[in-house]
Every structure is written in structure tokens, then in C-alpha cells.
Motif scaffolding. Structure first.
Motif, PDB file in Angstrom:
ATOM      1  N   VAL A 214      40.742  11.723  56.932  1.00 39.57           N
ATOM      2  CA  VAL A 214      39.605  10.873  57.317  1.00 39.57           C
ATOM      3  C   VAL A 214      39.657   9.539  56.567  1.00 39.57           C
ATOM      4  CG1 VAL A 214      37.093  10.645  57.260  1.00 39.57           C
ATOM      5  CG2 VAL A 214      38.139  12.816  57.930  1.00 39.57           C
ATOM      6  N   LEU A 215      39.920   9.603  55.260  1.00 39.68           N
ATOM      7  CA  LEU A 215      39.995   8.376  54.460  1.00 39.68           C
ATOM      8  C   LEU A 215      41.137   7.494  54.945  1.00 39.68           C
ATOM      9  CD1 LEU A 215      38.966   6.748  52.043  1.00 39.68           C
ATOM     10  CD2 LEU A 215      40.500   8.070  50.577  1.00 39.68           C
ATOM     11  N   ALA A 217      42.373   7.395  57.919  1.00 37.41           N
ATOM     12  CA  ALA A 217      41.990   6.827  59.218  1.00 37.41           C
ATOM     13  C   ALA A 217      41.092   5.603  59.036  1.00 37.41           C
ATOM     14  CB  ALA A 217      41.291   7.885  60.064  1.00 37.41           C
ATOM     15  N   LEU A 218      40.152   5.698  58.086  1.00 37.68           N
ATOM     16  CA  LEU A 218      39.276   4.559  57.793  1.00 37.68           C
ATOM     17  C   LEU A 218      40.072   3.381  57.251  1.00 37.68           C
ATOM     18  CD1 LEU A 218      36.261   6.439  56.131  1.00 37.68           C
ATOM     19  CD2 LEU A 218      36.293   5.333  58.384  1.00 37.68           C
ATOM     20  N   VAL A 219      40.994   3.666  56.336  1.00 39.31           N
ATOM     21  CA  VAL A 219      41.839   2.606  55.776  1.00 39.31           C
ATOM     22  C   VAL A 219      42.691   1.976  56.871  1.00 39.31           C
ATOM     23  CG1 VAL A 219      43.794   2.140  54.228  1.00 39.31           C
ATOM     24  CG2 VAL A 219      41.910   3.600  53.462  1.00 39.31           C
ATOM     25  N   GLY A 220      43.307   2.836  57.704  1.00 35.23           N
ATOM     26  CA  GLY A 220      44.152   2.335  58.783  1.00 35.23           C
ATOM     27  C   GLY A 220      43.404   1.456  59.767  1.00 35.23           C
ATOM     28  N   SER A 221      42.164   1.832  60.075  1.00 32.78           N
ATOM     29  CA  SER A 221      41.378   1.049  61.032  1.00 32.78           C
ATOM     30  C   SER A 221      41.100  -0.357  60.529  1.00 32.78           C
ATOM     31  CB  SER A 221      40.053   1.761  61.325  1.00 32.78           C
ATOM     32  OG  SER A 221      39.222   1.780  60.177  1.00 32.78           O
ATOM     33  N   VAL A 222      41.122  -0.527  59.206  1.00 26.69           N
ATOM     34  CA  VAL A 222      40.894  -1.851  58.625  1.00 26.69           C
ATOM     35  C   VAL A 222      42.196  -2.627  58.477  1.00 26.69           C
ATOM     36  CG1 VAL A 222      40.059  -3.113  56.604  1.00 26.69           C
ATOM     37  CG2 VAL A 222      38.833  -1.090  57.394  1.00 26.69           C
ATOM     38  N   CYS A 426      49.127   4.697  54.689  1.00 29.06           N
ATOM     39  CA  CYS A 426      48.090   5.682  55.043  1.00 29.06           C
ATOM     40  C   CYS A 426      48.550   7.105  54.728  1.00 29.06           C
ATOM     41  CB  CYS A 426      47.732   5.557  56.522  1.00 29.06           C
ATOM     42  SG  CYS A 426      46.846   4.034  56.932  1.00 29.06           S
ATOM     43  N   LEU A 427      49.851   7.369  54.890  1.00 29.41           N
ATOM     44  CA  LEU A 427      50.392   8.688  54.545  1.00 29.41           C
ATOM     45  C   LEU A 427      50.229   8.951  53.050  1.00 29.41           C
ATOM     46  CD1 LEU A 427      51.923  11.222  55.476  1.00 29.41           C
ATOM     47  CD2 LEU A 427      54.060   9.985  55.033  1.00 29.41           C
ATOM     48  N   PHE A 428      50.473   7.935  52.231  1.00 29.33           N
ATOM     49  CA  PHE A 428      50.301   8.072  50.785  1.00 29.33           C
ATOM     50  C   PHE A 428      48.834   8.312  50.431  1.00 29.33           C
ATOM     51  CE2 PHE A 428      54.595   6.927  50.390  1.00 29.33           C
ATOM     52  CZ  PHE A 428      54.991   6.998  49.067  1.00 29.33           C
ATOM     53  N   THR A 429      47.922   7.772  51.225  1.00 28.55           N
ATOM     54  CA  THR A 429      46.492   8.020  50.996  1.00 28.55           C
ATOM     55  C   THR A 429      46.170   9.497  51.151  1.00 28.55           C
ATOM     56  OG1 THR A 429      45.942   5.812  51.840  1.00 28.55           O
ATOM     57  CG2 THR A 429      44.152   7.415  51.737  1.00 28.55           C
ATOM     58  N   VAL A 430      46.736  10.118  52.179  1.00 31.61           N
ATOM     59  CA  VAL A 430      46.530  11.556  52.403  1.00 31.61           C
ATOM     60  C   VAL A 430      47.122  12.355  51.252  1.00 31.61           C
ATOM     61  CG1 VAL A 430      47.004  13.509  53.925  1.00 31.61           C
ATOM     62  CG2 VAL A 430      46.534  11.249  54.909  1.00 31.61           C
ATOM     63  N   VAL A 431      48.341  12.020  50.852  1.00 24.85           N
ATOM     64  CA  VAL A 431      49.006  12.730  49.751  1.00 24.85           C
ATOM     65  C   VAL A 431      48.192  12.601  48.462  1.00 24.85           C
ATOM     66  CG1 VAL A 431      51.065  12.811  48.282  1.00 24.85           C
ATOM     67  CG2 VAL A 431      51.300  12.481  50.753  1.00 24.85           C
TER      68      VAL A 431
END
Length: 492
Positions: A214-215, A217-222, A426-431
Motif C-alpha cells: 500500500v505504501l 502504491a502511494l509513493v508510486g502514484s506520486v 517502490c520494490l525497495f519500499t515493500v522490502v
């Protein structure tokens, strides 16, 4: 992975944060490098951070910028984006630890270091705009990636290429780890804490993964919209999060109003007659300077990347705007955190200082701040958790832009390359939400200050260019060649 990487992280940290003992006090050389540069620049420009405040405010309000000026964002948006990259967990957790180790007096030196750092931002951000490149599509590449080659060209092409590459690699590594994974991890940790801890809403298996997705996705949308999208979000987010946090601090201070005179007295007297455990007055000074330098990142070279995208025809105008950044980050937000802790004077704070004095480890700084918030209302740490989440999110999206510019410097600029980077970020955000890499984080903190070594060398070499830009801008203001822009024509 964390255990395997620990020797590397330790070795790099030992070099970058080498701290010889001088007169019984341990002094990190990287802190001296940052603070001495700030002092030299302040003398060179005759205290521009004090004499230029009125000009800075006028520029932030857009009084000298048009929509037709080259660039992508307004002065206010550039400032908001840069502030969002520095205002983060360090302003809360880092200050809490500093006040425990250095005592109340560390606050005094933190303020002084923040004031000096304003001039460093003035220098590096002026250079970031002066040597920027505006591409055919209107996008901008600037900051150290453009002025490092100019500064070092006198030493030959190989030296220039090596130093610029070192800077880009170090910035990219920190952006992926410290500016991304660490922020995501701490955001999840705070969310878990206020929703019941390990037995609460976010305790189930897979909750960290879902939170990370979710985080991300929010980062990616920006970040998919580039600096214009990032600037629009941060120009709304930064004022909101600053107001929430500062109002919370003021409520705690007001709730403990009888302690205010004693706290201010402790801060001033502790700076010169310390009650901390950092090694006398010089030790307290070092703790304060270190916290300020690590918080506002003046001299690191990250902020000029964002500031270079500003709409302006006068490079030094963004230098004036940028000097407000350490004032907001350190003199205002860090100081308010320190005041809140000192004035609340909780039992936890006192016990933490006694523990450190006895040779024990410093506590988690965010807990020190959280306990101070509890003196106003037992549930007030929830406000702190919201502030941490907002700070972390804003840091994430801003460091995505810094990191992308490092990426394109190393691997080339194309639509495909930039899209690949954004996906990986964004992948690193998930990790980061799922796994904690303590040694990798320590490594990232170290490499960030590799950037400061290279960046400040370039700033020293290009100081005369900044002086020329300042002289030209001031002459334009005096002669009327640079006039105020009508309100309906200002950059928006």
C-alpha cells in the motif's frame, strides 16, 4: 544478509565517522568538515543568512518569478520538496538521543550549527541552479551532477569522472536504503505500535507485506509524475505535517508552562557548564553540532538537486530560498523537539540520562520524545505517530527524485531507464516494510557523508562564481533591472 554485511558496514562507518580523541573529547571529523565549511562560507558572504532573510521571504512568495521562467516548480514548491527530504525521523528520534547524551545544552549548539548551515545551503543551491541543464521536454537536471564536473575539470577528466561517480553511487545507495527502506520500516513500526503493538491490528502474518505494498502504491502514484508531482504533494504535505507537529509540541510546552524558565536556563547554562555526559563543554558542543549536521544535510549535496528545478532566471535567487531550509529543519523543528523533552522533564528522560552517565546505551530517541508527549495526554503519542508517518512519506518521495538523478547519471537518461528506476524504488519500499537491515542502514548513513566530502570540495572551488551571481543579483535589484512581478504573472 544483515550478519554477512555487518563487517562491510562497520569498516565503512569507521572510516567515514572516524573520531579521534582530542582533549578527552571524541570529535567526528566529518562533523568538523561540515561545520567548518559552514563557518567559512558565513564569513565569506558576511552572514548572508541574516542579512538576506527579507529577500528570501520575498522570493518564496514568488515576487520575482514568472510562469514563463525556465524550470519546473516554484520557489515555494522547491523549498517544500527539499525540506521534506530533511525533516524526518532524525528531528524526533535523533534529537531525543542528543538531548539525553549532551544534556539540555546540546540544544544551544544545535541552533548555532543550524544557523551556520543556512549559508552552506545558500552556496550549494546557487551552484545547483547556475549549472543546471534544461532538457527539450522542459525537465531539469541540476545539482552536484552538473557543478562537480565544472569544479574538478582543472584536475583532469579522470579525476572529474571518478569523483562524480563516487558522489552518484553514494547518493543512490543512501536513497535506496536510508531514504527509502528505513523510512518504510519505521513507518510500519510506528503504525504497528499505535494499533496495539505485536498483539494488535498489524500483528498478523503478512500485515507488513500488505502495508508495504500500500505504501509503495502511494509513493508510486506520486513519483510517476516526476518533480512537478512531487512538488505539488510536498507543498501541501510539508506545511501540514509541520503545523501538526509544532502545535503538538506547543501543547506539551504549554501544559508544562511552569517549567519553561528553568528549561531555558538549563539550555543556556548547559551549553557552557554542561550537565550532560558528553565530555565537558566541548563534548556538548559536538553533540549539538552533530545532530544539526545530520538532520539538515547542509553540504551533503542532496537539496541542490530539487532546488535546481526551480522557475528562475537568477541562480542566486534559489540560494536565498534554500537558506531557509536549515532554519525550518533545525532551528525550528529540532529545537521544538528538544524544548518539549527538556520542559516536560519526564522520569524516563531523567533515567535515560542516568543510564548513559553510568556507561549504558542511549535509549531510542523516539521513546524519549513520546514520553514527553504523554505528559499532556496519555493518548498523545498517536499524534507523534501521525507526524512520523507524514515525515517518512515526504522523505520517501523526495529521495526518490534525488536517487533517480543519481541513477540517470550512472545509467543514462531515458523514459525506460527512469521507469525501471521508479519500479525498483517502490520494490525497495515493500522490502523495507518487511525486513529490518540494521547493518545496511549503518552503511547507508556512512555513504551519505561521502557525498559531503566531494560536494564541499566543489563548493570551495566555485565560491567566486557564487559571489559573482550574488553581486549581479543585488545590482539588478538596486537598478530596477530585476523588478517585482505582478501578482497575476507570478509562477504558480
Amino acid at each position: 544478509m544483515n550478519d554477512a554485511f555487518e563487517p562491510v558496514a562497520t569498516a565503512v562507518s569507521d572510516v567515514i565517522f572516524y573520531a579521534p580523541e582530542i582533549g578527552g573529547v571524541t570529535i567526528p571529523l566529518i562533523v568538523l568538515w561540515l561545520v567548518v565549511a559552514a563557518a567559512v562560507f558565513t564569513v565569506y558572504f558576511r552572514g548572508i543568512q541574516l542579512t538576506g532573510v527579507r529577500t528570501s521571504i520575498a522570493l518564496v512568495r514568488g515576487r520575482y518569478s514568472r510562469d514563463s521562467d525556465p524550470g519546473e516548480v516554484t520557489h515555494f514548491q522547491a523549498l517544500s520538496s527539499a525540506v521534506s527530504g530533511t525533516v524526518g525521523l532524525g528531528n524526533i528520534a535523533g534529537v531525543g538521543a542528543a538531548v539525553v547524551i549532551g544534556g539540555p545544552g546540546a540544544t544551544f549548539w544545535m541552533i548555532l550549527a543550524g544557523l551556520l548551515g543556512m549559508c552552506t545551503k545558500f552556496v550549494e543551491c546557487t551552484l545547483g541552479v547556475k549549472y543546471r541543464e534544461i532538457h527539450e521536454d522542459g525537465s531539469v537536471t541540476g545539482g552536484p551532477f552538473r557543478y562537480l564536473p565544472i569544479a574538478f575539470e582543472r584536475f583532469g577528466a579522470l579525476t572529474t569522472r571518478v569523483l562524480t561517480t563516487i558522489f552518484a553511487v553514494a547518493l543512490l545507495l543512501f536513497g535506496a536504503i536510508g531514504g527509502n527502506m528505513f523510512q518504510a520500516n519505521q513507518t510500519f513500526a510506528q503504525a504497528q505500535e499505535v494499533t496495539g503493538g505485536e498483539d494488535g491490528l498489524l500483528s498478523s502474518a503478512g500485515s507488513a507485506l500488505v502495508f508495504g505494498i500500500v505504501l509503495a502504491a502511494l509513493v508510486g502514484s506520486v513519483i510517476l509524475g516526476g518533480i512537478s508531482s512531487i512538488a505539488k504533494v510536498t507543498s501541501r504535505l510539508v506545511p501540514t505535517m509541520a503545523v501538526i507537529y509544532l502545535v503538538a509540541c506547543l501543547l506539551v510546552i504549554g501544559g508544562n508552562a511552569v517549567q519553561i524558565p528553568d528549561a531555558i536556563g538549563a539550555i543556556v547554562s548547559g551549553a557552557f557548564n554542561p550537565t550532560g555526559v558528553a565530555g565537558g563543554a566541548v563534548g556538548v558542543l559536538i553533540v549539538g553540532f552533530q545532530r544539526a549536521a545530520f538532520s539538515n544535510e547542509a553540504g551533503v549535496g542532496s537539496a541542490p538537486i530539487t532546488h535546481s528545478a526551480v522557475k528562475t532566471r537568477h541562480p542566486v535567487s534559489e540560494g536565498f530560498v534554500a537558506l531557509l531550509e536549515p532554519f525550518i529543519d533545525t532551528v525550528v523543528i529540532c529545537t521544538m523537539t528538544a524544548l518539549t523533552i527538556v520542559i516536560a522533564d519526564t522520569a524516563y528522560y531523567s533515567e535515560a540520562r542516568e543510564t548513559v552517565a553510568a556507561g549504558g546505551d542511549a535509549p531510542d530517541g523516539v521513546v524519549v520524545t513520546s514520553r514527553a508527549f504523554e505528559t499532556f495526554l496519555p493518548s498523545f503519542p498517536v499524534v507523534l505517530a501521525i507526524a512520523v508517518a507524514l515525515f517518512a512519506f515526504s522523505t520517501l518521495i523526495t529521495w526518490s527524485y534525488y536517487s533517480m538523478k543519481a541513477w540517470t547519471t550512472l545509467f543514462g537518461r531515458s523514459a525506460r531507464s527512469e521507469l525501471l528506476f521508479k519500479f525498483l524504488f517502490c520494490l525497495f519500499t515493500v522490502v523495507g516494510s518487511v525486513i529490518t537491515f540494521t547493518s545496511v542502514i549503518a552503511f547507508a548513513d556512512a555513504v551519505l557523508f561521502v557525498c559531503a566530502i566531494v560536494n564541499l570540495l566543489a563548493c570551495y572551488l566555485l565560491l567566486p562564481k557564487v559571489r559573482d551571481e550574488l553581486r549581479s543579483f543585488r545590482e539588478g535589484l538596486r537598478s530596477g533591472a530585476i523588478a517585482e512581478v505582478p501578482e497575476d504573472e507570478r509562477a504558480s
